[in-house]
Scaffold this motif. Structure first.
Motif, PDB file in Angstrom:
ATOM      1  N   VAL A 106       0.847  -1.186   0.000  1.00 52.11           N
ATOM      2  CA  VAL A 106       0.000   0.000   0.000  1.00 52.11           C
ATOM      3  C   VAL A 106       0.885   1.239   0.000  1.00 52.11           C
ATOM      4  CG1 VAL A 106      -1.824   1.274   1.178  1.00 52.11           C
ATOM      5  CG2 VAL A 106      -1.814  -1.234   1.235  1.00 52.11           C
ATOM      6  N   ARG A 107       0.873   1.957  -1.114  1.00 50.81           N
ATOM      7  CA  ARG A 107       1.693   3.165  -1.260  1.00 50.81           C
ATOM      8  C   ARG A 107       1.016   4.362  -0.618  1.00 50.81           C
ATOM      9  NH1 ARG A 107       5.073   6.418  -0.635  1.00 50.81           N
ATOM     10  NH2 ARG A 107       5.968   7.770  -2.236  1.00 50.81           N
ATOM     11  N   HIS A 108      -0.284   4.524  -0.887  1.00 52.52           N
ATOM     12  CA  HIS A 108      -1.061   5.628  -0.308  1.00 52.52           C
ATOM     13  C   HIS A 108      -2.454   5.113   0.020  1.00 52.52           C
ATOM     14  CE1 HIS A 108       1.793   8.829  -0.926  1.00 52.52           C
ATOM     15  NE2 HIS A 108       1.867   8.600  -2.219  1.00 52.52           N
ATOM     16  N   GLY A 109      -3.027   5.630   1.086  1.00 54.90           N
ATOM     17  CA  GLY A 109      -4.407   5.316   1.415  1.00 54.90           C
ATOM     18  C   GLY A 109      -4.567   4.096   2.300  1.00 54.90           C
ATOM     19  N   GLU A 110      -5.806   3.612   2.359  1.00 49.21           N
ATOM     20  CA  GLU A 110      -6.156   2.432   3.148  1.00 49.21           C
ATOM     21  C   GLU A 110      -7.065   1.547   2.317  1.00 49.21           C
ATOM     22  OE1 GLU A 110      -7.770   3.428   6.963  1.00 49.21           O
ATOM     23  OE2 GLU A 110      -6.321   5.037   7.312  1.00 49.21           O
ATOM     24  N   ALA A 111      -7.039   0.254   2.605  1.00 49.18           N
ATOM     25  CA  ALA A 111      -7.842  -0.689   1.829  1.00 49.18           C
ATOM     26  C   ALA A 111      -8.366  -1.793   2.726  1.00 49.18           C
ATOM     27  CB  ALA A 111      -7.011  -1.290   0.692  1.00 49.18           C
ATOM     28  N   ARG A 112      -9.438  -2.420   2.272  1.00 51.00           N
ATOM     29  CA  ARG A 112      -9.896  -3.647   2.898  1.00 51.00           C
ATOM     30  C   ARG A 112      -9.798  -4.735   1.844  1.00 51.00           C
ATOM     31  NH1 ARG A 112     -15.684  -4.304   5.834  1.00 51.00           N
ATOM     32  NH2 ARG A 112     -16.458  -3.806   3.748  1.00 51.00           N
ATOM     33  N   GLU A 123     -10.745 -11.289   5.930  1.00 53.03           N
ATOM     34  CA  GLU A 123     -10.687  -9.873   5.598  1.00 53.03           C
ATOM     35  C   GLU A 123      -9.621  -9.200   6.446  1.00 53.03           C
ATOM     36  OE1 GLU A 123     -14.586  -8.179   6.018  1.00 53.03           O
ATOM     37  OE2 GLU A 123     -14.828  -8.186   3.840  1.00 53.03           O
ATOM     38  N   ARG A 124      -8.875  -8.302   5.808  1.00 54.51           N
ATOM     39  CA  ARG A 124      -7.822  -7.578   6.514  1.00 54.51           C
ATOM     40  C   ARG A 124      -7.870  -6.109   6.115  1.00 54.51           C
ATOM     41  NH1 ARG A 124      -8.050 -11.099   9.421  1.00 54.51           N
ATOM     42  NH2 ARG A 124      -6.478 -12.631  10.075  1.00 54.51           N
ATOM     43  N   HIS A 125      -7.608  -5.265   7.086  1.00 56.49           N
ATOM     44  CA  HIS A 125      -7.500  -3.832   6.835  1.00 56.49           C
ATOM     45  C   HIS A 125      -6.044  -3.507   6.532  1.00 56.49           C
ATOM     46  CE1 HIS A 125      -8.328   0.462   7.188  1.00 56.49           C
ATOM     47  NE2 HIS A 125      -7.224   0.560   7.923  1.00 56.49           N
ATOM     48  N   LEU A 126      -5.784  -2.871   5.402  1.00 55.30           N
ATOM     49  CA  LEU A 126      -4.422  -2.530   4.988  1.00 55.30           C
ATOM     50  C   LEU A 126      -4.239  -1.021   5.045  1.00 55.30           C
ATOM     51  CD1 LEU A 126      -4.015  -4.818   1.829  1.00 55.30           C
ATOM     52  CD2 LEU A 126      -3.584  -5.381   4.228  1.00 55.30           C
ATOM     53  N   LYS A 127      -3.097  -0.587   5.556  1.00 53.95           N
ATOM     54  CA  LYS A 127      -2.800   0.841   5.629  1.00 53.95           C
ATOM     55  C   LYS A 127      -1.462   1.135   4.952  1.00 53.95           C
ATOM     56  CE  LYS A 127      -0.791   0.516  10.310  1.00 53.95           C
ATOM     57  NZ  LYS A 127      -0.844  -0.948  10.384  1.00 53.95           N
ATOM     58  N   HIS A 128      -1.110   2.395   4.911  1.00 59.40           N
ATOM     59  CA  HIS A 128       0.119   2.852   4.264  1.00 59.40           C
ATOM     60  C   HIS A 128       1.333   2.055   4.757  1.00 59.40           C
ATOM     61  CE1 HIS A 128       3.227   5.447   2.709  1.00 59.40           C
ATOM     62  NE2 HIS A 128       3.616   5.814   3.916  1.00 59.40           N
ATOM     63  N   GLY A 129       2.068   1.440   3.809  1.00 63.58           N
ATOM     64  CA  GLY A 129       3.270   0.687   4.155  1.00 63.58           C
ATOM     65  C   GLY A 129       3.048  -0.795   4.368  1.00 63.58           C
ATOM     66  N   ASP A 130       1.791  -1.247   4.348  1.00 65.34           N
ATOM     67  CA  ASP A 130       1.507  -2.670   4.585  1.00 65.34           C
ATOM     68  C   ASP A 130       1.844  -3.527   3.362  1.00 65.34           C
ATOM     69  OD1 ASP A 130       0.720  -2.514   7.183  1.00 65.34           O
ATOM     70  OD2 ASP A 130      -1.437  -2.575   6.789  1.00 65.34           O
ATOM     71  N   ALA A 284      -6.006 -16.430   9.234  1.00 62.36           N
ATOM     72  CA  ALA A 284      -5.347 -15.819   8.085  1.00 62.36           C
ATOM     73  C   ALA A 284      -4.186 -14.934   8.541  1.00 62.36           C
ATOM     74  CB  ALA A 284      -6.347 -14.985   7.293  1.00 62.36           C
ATOM     75  N   PRO A 285      -3.152 -14.821   7.711  1.00 63.33           N
ATOM     76  CA  PRO A 285      -2.006 -13.974   8.104  1.00 63.33           C
ATOM     77  C   PRO A 285      -2.393 -12.510   8.174  1.00 63.33           C
ATOM     78  CG  PRO A 285      -1.808 -14.676   5.823  1.00 63.33           C
ATOM     79  CD  PRO A 285      -2.946 -15.441   6.393  1.00 63.33           C
ATOM     80  N   SER A 286      -1.725 -11.782   9.009  1.00 59.41           N
ATOM     81  CA  SER A 286      -1.913 -10.338   9.105  1.00 59.41           C
ATOM     82  C   SER A 286      -0.956  -9.646   8.141  1.00 59.41           C
ATOM     83  CB  SER A 286      -1.639  -9.856  10.538  1.00 59.41           C
ATOM     84  OG  SER A 286      -2.554 -10.446  11.436  1.00 59.41           O
ATOM     85  N   PRO A 287      -1.252  -8.404   7.772  1.00 62.83           N
ATOM     86  CA  PRO A 287      -0.298  -7.666   6.924  1.00 62.83           C
ATOM     87  C   PRO A 287       0.958  -7.328   7.715  1.00 62.83           C
ATOM     88  CG  PRO A 287      -2.126  -6.259   7.575  1.00 62.83           C
ATOM     89  CD  PRO A 287      -2.484  -7.635   8.032  1.00 62.83           C
ATOM     90  N   TYR A 288       2.019  -7.017   6.990  1.00 60.10           N
ATOM     91  CA  TYR A 288       3.294  -6.642   7.612  1.00 60.10           C
ATOM     92  C   TYR A 288       3.634  -5.236   7.155  1.00 60.10           C
ATOM     93  CZ  TYR A 288       8.002  -7.228   9.521  1.00 60.10           C
ATOM     94  OH  TYR A 288       9.157  -7.105  10.267  1.00 60.10           O
ATOM     95  N   ASN A 289       3.839  -4.329   8.121  1.00 59.89           N
ATOM     96  CA  ASN A 289       4.114  -2.942   7.765  1.00 59.89           C
ATOM     97  C   ASN A 289       5.622  -2.690   7.681  1.00 59.89           C
ATOM     98  OD1 ASN A 289       4.467   0.161   8.384  1.00 59.89           O
ATOM     99  ND2 ASN A 289       2.367  -0.149   7.661  1.00 59.89           N
ATOM    100  N   LEU A 290       6.061  -2.316   6.495  1.00 62.00           N
ATOM    101  CA  LEU A 290       7.496  -2.091   6.268  1.00 62.00           C
ATOM    102  C   LEU A 290       8.014  -0.866   7.006  1.00 62.00           C
ATOM    103  CD1 LEU A 290       8.446  -2.784   2.531  1.00 62.00           C
ATOM    104  CD2 LEU A 290       9.448  -3.779   4.573  1.00 62.00           C
ATOM    105  N   TYR A 291       7.185   0.165   7.099  1.00 60.20           N
ATOM    106  CA  TYR A 291       7.657   1.393   7.741  1.00 60.20           C
ATOM    107  C   TYR A 291       7.820   1.227   9.255  1.00 60.20           C
ATOM    108  CZ  TYR A 291       7.088   3.867   3.342  1.00 60.20           C
ATOM    109  OH  TYR A 291       7.218   4.275   2.034  1.00 60.20           O
ATOM    110  N   ASN A 292       7.097   0.275   9.831  1.00 56.90           N
ATOM    111  CA  ASN A 292       7.237   0.024  11.269  1.00 56.90           C
ATOM    112  C   ASN A 292       8.415  -0.889  11.588  1.00 56.90           C
ATOM    113  OD1 ASN A 292       5.012   1.595  11.755  1.00 56.90           O
ATOM    114  ND2 ASN A 292       3.576  -0.117  11.878  1.00 56.90           N
ATOM    115  N   ARG A 293       9.012  -1.494  10.574  1.00 55.14           N
ATOM    116  CA  ARG A 293      10.138  -2.397  10.781  1.00 55.14           C
ATOM    117  C   ARG A 293      11.418  -1.601  11.032  1.00 55.14           C
ATOM    118  NH1 ARG A 293      11.778  -7.637   9.469  1.00 55.14           N
ATOM    119  NH2 ARG A 293      13.946  -7.851   8.814  1.00 55.14           N
ATOM    120  N   LYS A 294      12.240  -2.088  11.967  1.00 55.12           N
ATOM    121  CA  LYS A 294      13.531  -1.456  12.206  1.00 55.12           C
ATOM    122  C   LYS A 294      14.467  -1.734  11.034  1.00 55.12           C
ATOM    123  CE  LYS A 294      13.406  -1.678  17.268  1.00 55.12           C
ATOM    124  NZ  LYS A 294      14.078  -2.207  18.490  1.00 55.12           N
ATOM    125  N   PRO A 295      15.337  -0.796  10.688  1.00 55.55           N
ATOM    126  CA  PRO A 295      16.268  -1.028   9.570  1.00 55.55           C
ATOM    127  C   PRO A 295      17.169  -2.232   9.810  1.00 55.55           C
ATOM    128  CG  PRO A 295      16.210   1.300  10.166  1.00 55.55           C
ATOM    129  CD  PRO A 295      15.467   0.565  11.244  1.00 55.55           C
TER     130      PRO A 295
END
Length: 488
Positions: A106-112, A123-130, A284-295
């Motif tokens: 997800v580049r911009h916005g939110e999705a289901r 069903e999963r809620h996806l947000k920016h960076g997921d 079901a698996p949850s999304p993984y947010n790249l921006y929340n991941r430590k470098p």
């Protein structure tokens, strides 16, 4: 007198030879520069994927695709395609399944996102960076329910050998009508009418109501359609509305095991969405947010984040890895090689340069890239990314392996130049060990390198000087090498 004439003739002959030699070097130099320029231009055609193809385009959104290129048959074939999904507020990408695995970011916005997972709807809620994965053959849909915000998704689509050569991938729409057609519409109407246990008139209406395309508006002040009415119903109303339809495959083949993509299961879970989510959503698996991941790596010049199957198990199904890199102004991702995967990159922010090198040691591409550009690098090909001087350079991408990608850096403190340092490596360059050690130790940083004080890659003023030096070294040939080696 004769001797003087002979001597003068020899002097003139020698002078002519020298002039011809210099002219020859000049011609060779210009020809070499011209060939190098043509090669770089050709490299941009191969490694920069700038031709966007519309796969879906409606008033409610679009899906565009960039396809990888070929060179002489299968050599330099790109096995992955990059998709860009854009959806207007309050819109739906109608239920479908693909013959390819899908990894979404997800580049911009939110999705289901809703998809069939182990025979039930998840069903999963996806947000920016997921990051989220949808396996091939798993029916899914995407919704943008957020008001006044567009949804932008970047996705990887693996090529498939089962698409019969129609496209890079094939969508099979579960829902549909006139546009797009549902896969149900392909059956003989008498057969389908019997299987559904509905009249021919009702069947005809059922299969011809949808005409807005694969991405539709759910509801606006001026527009309401079948999908918005259907999704806005209460669960028990949806169940009652299509009660006869959900028994399609159960009545048609009661003794056979139902496949994962069974229409009956899809409709049942769509109609009873809330109960399905409560019952199996946790599996079901949850999304993984790249921006929340430590470098995974960070220094004063930027950071990198990598995601593989050991970090996020759903990537094992698709066989893809994911990464995100941010370079500060003027910094460089050190020249390196991917020994296990092909790499794809999408520029998210800023401008920079991508340099790729052929196996024969010539520059394949030195291209300026900006936001939205897509590039790919074949496995084993050396390359580097360089940020411009006017701001940070951020790019996201996919790799064709879900296993940990052990990049081999060619330059820097942790590079092969350090590991291979020894008499053999020095001999390969034709220099002494002392000088090799001095060169190898000159760069004190690793992975992400600062802008060099010796020669900026963006310094246009130094370009003529570099060309002069290159021509000088070409003309001097082995003499120059011998003289330099003498100083070790």
């Amino acid at each position: 007198m004769g001797n003087r004439s002979t001597l003068l003739f020899l002097v003139l002959l020698l002078f002519s030879a020298l002039v011809a030699s210099v002219c020859g070097y000049e011609y060779e130099g210009k020809r070499s520069e011209r060939e190098e320029s043509e090669q770089k231009t050709q490299g941009e055609k191969w490694f920069l994927l700038r031709q966007l193809h519309n796969v879906v385009k409606t008033d409610a959104g679009s899906m565009r695709l960039v396809k990888g290129g070929f060179r002489r048959g299968s050599f330099l074939h790109s096995p992955m395609h990059i998709g860009f999904i854009s959806m207007e507020p309050n819109s739906l990408f109608i239920p479908q399944y693909l013959d390819s695995d899908l990894v979404v970011f997800v580049r911009h916005g939110e999705a289901r996102v809703g998809h069939i997972y182990k025979d039930e709807l998840a069903e999963r809620h996806l947000k920016h960076g997921d990051v989220y994965t949808i396996p091939a053959g798993s029916a899914f849909y995407l919704e943008n329910r957020v008001q006044n915000q567009r949804l932008h998704i970047i996705c990887s689509i693996g090529s498939t050998s089962e698409s019969m050569g129609w496209h890079a991938f094939q969508s099979f729409f579960i829902g549909g009508g006139i546009h797009p057609a549902s896969v149900l519409a392909g059956f003989d109407h008498a057969t389908l009418s019997t299987a559904l246990n509905v009249s021919s008139a009702e069947l005809s209406t059922f299969l011809t109501r949808q005409s807005s395309g694969p991405i539709v508006h759910l509801s606006t002040s001026n527009h309401t359609n079948t999908w918005s009415k259907f999704l806005d119903l209460e669960p028990h109303q949806r169940l009652a509305h299509l009660k006869r339809i959900v028994n399609l495959e159960k009545e048609a083949s009661p003794k056979e095991e139902e496949p994962t993509w069974s229409l009956r299961k899809i409709l049942l879970t769509l109609l009873n969405r809330e109960d399905a989510v409560k019952r199996v959503g946790h599996k079901a698996p949850s999304p993984y947010n790249l921006y929340n991941r430590k470098p995974d790596f960070q220094n004063d010049y930027g950071w990198t984040k990598k995601l593989d199957e050991s970090d996020y198990s759903p990537l094992k199904q698709s066989g893809n890895g994911v990464y995100l890199v941010n370079l500060s102004s003027g910094s460089m991702m050190a020249p390196h090689v991917n020994p296990t995967a092909i790499e794809y990159g999408i520029v998210l922010k800023g401008t920079g340069r991508i340099q790729i090198v052929y196996p024969n040691g010539t520059l394949a591409m030195n291209a300026r890239v900006q936001e939205g550009d897509v590039f790919w690098v074949p496995r084993y090909f050396p390359f580097c990314q360089i940020a411009s001087l006017n701001g940070p350079f951020e790019f996201f991408g996919f790799t064709t392996s879900a296993r940990r990608n052990h990049q081999q850096f060619l330059v820097g403190k942790n590079s092969l130049m350090q590991s291979l340092r020894g008499p053999e490596f020095a001999a390969a360059f034709g220099i002494g060990e002392k000088r090799l050690k001095r060169i190898a130790n000159a760069q004190r940083e690793q992975v992400i390198l600062p802008l060099s004080s010796w020669d900026s890659p963006h310094d246009k003023a130094s370009e003529p000087e570099r060309k002069k030096r290159a021509n000088f070294e070409r003309i001097m040939g082995s003499w120059g090498s011998d003289m330099i080696m003498g100083f070790d």
